[in-house]
Design a protein around this motif. Sequence first.
Motif, mmCIF file in Angstrom:
data_model
loop_
_atom_site.group_PDB
_atom_site.id
_atom_site.type_symbol
_atom_site.label_atom_id
_atom_site.label_comp_id
_atom_site.label_asym_id
_atom_site.label_seq_id
_atom_site.Cartn_x
_atom_site.Cartn_y
_atom_site.Cartn_z
ATOM 1 N N ARG A 252 0.813 -1.228 0.000
ATOM 2 C CA ARG A 252 0.000 0.000 0.000
ATOM 3 C C ARG A 252 0.843 1.273 0.000
ATOM 4 O O ARG A 252 0.296 2.362 -0.136
ATOM 5 N N GLN A 253 2.144 1.160 0.146
ATOM 6 C CA GLN A 253 3.004 2.339 0.203
ATOM 7 C C GLN A 253 3.252 2.884 -1.205
ATOM 8 O O GLN A 253 3.297 2.132 -2.175
ATOM 9 N N PRO A 254 3.419 4.201 -1.306
ATOM 10 C CA PRO A 254 3.649 4.809 -2.622
ATOM 11 C C PRO A 254 4.882 4.222 -3.317
ATOM 12 O O PRO A 254 5.910 4.000 -2.683
ATOM 13 N N GLY A 255 4.746 3.964 -4.596
ATOM 14 C CA GLY A 255 5.863 3.504 -5.399
ATOM 15 C C GLY A 255 6.107 2.009 -5.409
ATOM 16 O O GLY A 255 6.999 1.528 -6.088
ATOM 17 N N ARG B 195 5.326 -1.709 -6.449
ATOM 18 C CA ARG B 195 4.624 -2.535 -7.441
ATOM 19 C C ARG B 195 4.376 -3.931 -6.892
ATOM 20 O O ARG B 195 3.321 -4.520 -7.089
ATOM 21 N N ALA C 145 9.820 -1.622 -7.409
ATOM 22 C CA ALA C 145 9.207 -0.306 -7.591
ATOM 23 C C ALA C 145 8.215 -0.315 -8.749
ATOM 24 O O ALA C 145 8.392 -1.033 -9.729
ATOM 25 N N ALA C 146 7.193 0.506 -8.619
ATOM 26 C CA ALA C 146 6.249 0.708 -9.714
ATOM 27 C C ALA C 146 6.981 1.459 -10.828
ATOM 28 O O ALA C 146 7.926 2.203 -10.558
ATOM 29 N N GLN D 285 8.678 5.079 -10.623
ATOM 30 C CA GLN D 285 8.622 5.489 -9.224
ATOM 31 C C GLN D 285 9.942 5.179 -8.515
ATOM 32 O O GLN D 285 10.652 4.264 -8.900
ATOM 33 N N LEU E 186 11.587 4.170 -4.750
ATOM 34 C CA LEU E 186 11.190 3.601 -3.465
ATOM 35 C C LEU E 186 11.771 4.404 -2.317
ATOM 36 O O LEU E 186 12.931 4.803 -2.357
ATOM 37 N N ASP E 187 10.966 4.618 -1.328
ATOM 38 C CA ASP E 187 11.420 5.237 -0.088
ATOM 39 C C ASP E 187 11.635 4.097 0.902
ATOM 40 O O ASP E 187 10.719 3.696 1.617
#
Length: 87
Positions: free
Chosen positions: A7-10, A12, A29-30, A33, A35-36
């Motif tokens: 569910r975190q941004p970026g 995949r 990563a998406a 995007q 990754l953090d």
Amino acid sequence: IEAVAARQPGVRDCIVLSEDDRFYLYVIAAPGQELDRTGLATAVAQSFGTAPARVLAGEPGTILRTTSGKPMRQAMLALLRESCALS
């Protein structure tokens, strides 16, 4: 853990790999995007009270899966150990 990470941004795709008393988060990563990794570790720690020993980034298609699509966790651990990603 995988649901929280996904569910975190970026993100995949991801897989949790456990070994002894620690676990690793392997994340794809998406497209387009970044990754953090720190943010991912923090989100997992906030939800579960413990953070991954490492957050590893991989390329699309690198999560080993069975023919039915289930992640091959032990094979992934072995592969990451061989590539020195877990040292």
